[in-house]
Enzyme design. Sequence first.
Site, PDB file in Angstrom:
ATOM      1  N   SER A   1      16.621 -12.740 -13.190  1.00 27.09           N
ATOM      2  CA  SER A   1      16.074 -12.048 -13.570  1.00 27.09           C
ATOM      3  C   SER A   1      16.430 -10.611 -13.897  1.00 27.09           C
ATOM      4  CB  SER A   1      14.509 -11.233 -12.367  1.00 27.09           C
ATOM      5  OG  SER A   1      14.716 -10.513 -11.034  1.00 27.09           O
TER       6      SER A   1
ATOM      7  N   THR B   1      12.726  -6.918 -11.730  1.00 28.19           N
ATOM      8  CA  THR B   1      13.506  -6.155 -11.929  1.00 28.19           C
ATOM      9  C   THR B   1      14.351  -5.290 -10.888  1.00 28.19           C
ATOM     10  OG1 THR B   1      12.589  -4.818 -14.212  1.00 28.19           O
ATOM     11  CG2 THR B   1      14.235  -3.407 -13.251  1.00 28.19           C
TER      12      THR B   1
ATOM     13  N   THR C   1      17.039  -5.768 -16.134  1.00 28.56           N
ATOM     14  CA  THR C   1      16.435  -6.408 -15.696  1.00 28.56           C
ATOM     15  C   THR C   1      16.323  -7.618 -17.181  1.00 28.56           C
ATOM     16  OG1 THR C   1      14.369  -6.995 -15.965  1.00 28.56           O
ATOM     17  CG2 THR C   1      14.768  -5.392 -17.393  1.00 28.56           C
TER      18      THR C   1
ATOM     19  N   ARG D   1      11.055  -8.097 -27.425  1.00 23.96           N
ATOM     20  CA  ARG D   1      10.050  -7.089 -26.487  1.00 23.96           C
ATOM     21  C   ARG D   1      10.687  -7.034 -25.531  1.00 23.96           C
ATOM     22  NH1 ARG D   1       9.068  -7.056 -20.389  1.00 23.96           N
ATOM     23  NH2 ARG D   1       7.277  -6.617 -20.569  1.00 23.96           N
TER      24      ARG D   1
ATOM     25  N   THR E   1       8.747  -1.799 -11.354  1.00 23.10           N
ATOM     26  CA  THR E   1       8.699  -2.916 -10.959  1.00 23.10           C
ATOM     27  C   THR E   1       7.274  -3.814 -11.610  1.00 23.10           C
ATOM     28  OG1 THR E   1       9.569  -4.947 -10.833  1.00 23.10           O
ATOM     29  CG2 THR E   1       9.323  -4.019  -8.783  1.00 23.10           C
ATOM     30  N   GLY E   2       7.236  -5.223 -12.094  1.00 26.02           N
ATOM     31  CA  GLY E   2       5.984  -5.619 -12.162  1.00 26.02           C
ATOM     32  C   GLY E   2       6.426  -5.095 -14.116  1.00 26.02           C
TER      33      GLY E   2
HETATM   34  N1  ASP Z   1       9.134  -4.143 -15.796  1.00 25.50           N
HETATM   35  C1  ASP Z   1       9.489  -5.608 -16.098  1.00 25.50           C
HETATM   36  C2  ASP Z   1       9.532  -5.855 -17.615  1.00 25.50           C
HETATM   37  O1  ASP Z   1       8.674  -5.888 -18.084  1.00 25.50           O
HETATM   38  C3  ASP Z   1      10.141  -6.892 -15.448  1.00 25.50           C
HETATM   39  C4  ASP Z   1       9.948  -6.387 -14.290  1.00 25.50           C
HETATM   40  O2  ASP Z   1      10.029  -5.422 -13.137  1.00 25.50           O
HETATM   41  O3  ASP Z   1      10.597  -7.696 -13.608  1.00 25.50           O
HETATM   42  O4  ASP Z   1      10.204  -6.219 -18.212  1.00 25.50           O
END
Ligand code: ASP
Length: 320
Positions: free
Chosen positions: A47, A150, A168, A178, A201-202
């Site tokens: 990731s 991330t 990330t 995106r 993160t999320g």
């Molecule tokens: N927040 C990140 C994103 O939406 C993804 C992640 O945190 O894993 O790109």
Amino acid sequence: MWGMIATWRMALEGIQKVTPNLEAGGTAGDAIEGAIKEVEDFPYFKSVGYGGLPNEEMEVELDAAYLDGSTFDFGAVCALKQFANPISVARALSAYKVNNVLVGEGAAAFAKAHHFEEKDMLTDRAKIHFHNRLKDIEREQLTPYAGHDTVGMVGLDVAGDMVAGTSTSGLFMKKPGRVGDSPFIGSGLYVDSTIGGATATGLGEDLMKGVISYEIVRLMKEGLSPQKACEKAVSDLCERLKRARGEAGDISVVAMNAKGDFGAASNIENFSFVVATSTLAPTVFRVHPQSDGTMRHELATKEWLEAYLEERMKPLEVKE
Ligand code: ASP
């Protein structure tokens, strides 16, 4: 006092590597860049950086940001392709007065002009994940956007300067172009050396709706501890999203204040974080949300740590 906190267990080796220097008086900026580079370079973390999962066109597009909490120097790259260390490009951009956030081709042109290492970031392993995901989607009608994590970090050095950084590959199978929360100041990260810093993160699309990292720092400014600030920011955003939209995506955050106190909160069960301070060797905790909105931090066991790496490094079968 010095300290570092980071999202997810994957940050452990990076933090172990840079904290001796931080302890010896190194800068938070070098610690953040150095630790995030470790994560970017490790091919089995799917990731972040090399080995990151690709977008729906099977191209790896990377986002990263760097914010200095003393000078507010800020740099970020979005949808950067074919460079080994997006965090270093973001840090380099933070030295300028303008043109601090560059996307796609502009980011790549800057990285090339400044001789950052070019690298094909798509690994064979990531190609297998991509292929397998297509098979799963066909068979089980899953949504493609699974798999994210991330790396976000906040660092405090002995001089009292604080820095935050993120890196990330974003959501697996995202649309080309995106961008989530991670490279955006306030959403993916925020830090003010006089107060503290936070990173998230999320599901980026939801994290941005709460400008959550800024919100945590704002709550710390009002006097909340990092832990209380993280818990309140997560539960407020989660509730607000549910009220407005019926659901909330994954939201996980970590924070550290200017004294080195730290906190972490999440609305999911499997969030983990790494922390190290003058009085705590680099340690991994797992976060368990409780029904009253507080969190239980469980020390990760040796077995859990080993299983985590084993799972990420196991041979992959190509699905028929
Ligand atoms: N927040 C990140 C994103 O939406 C993804 C992640 O945190 O894993 O790109």
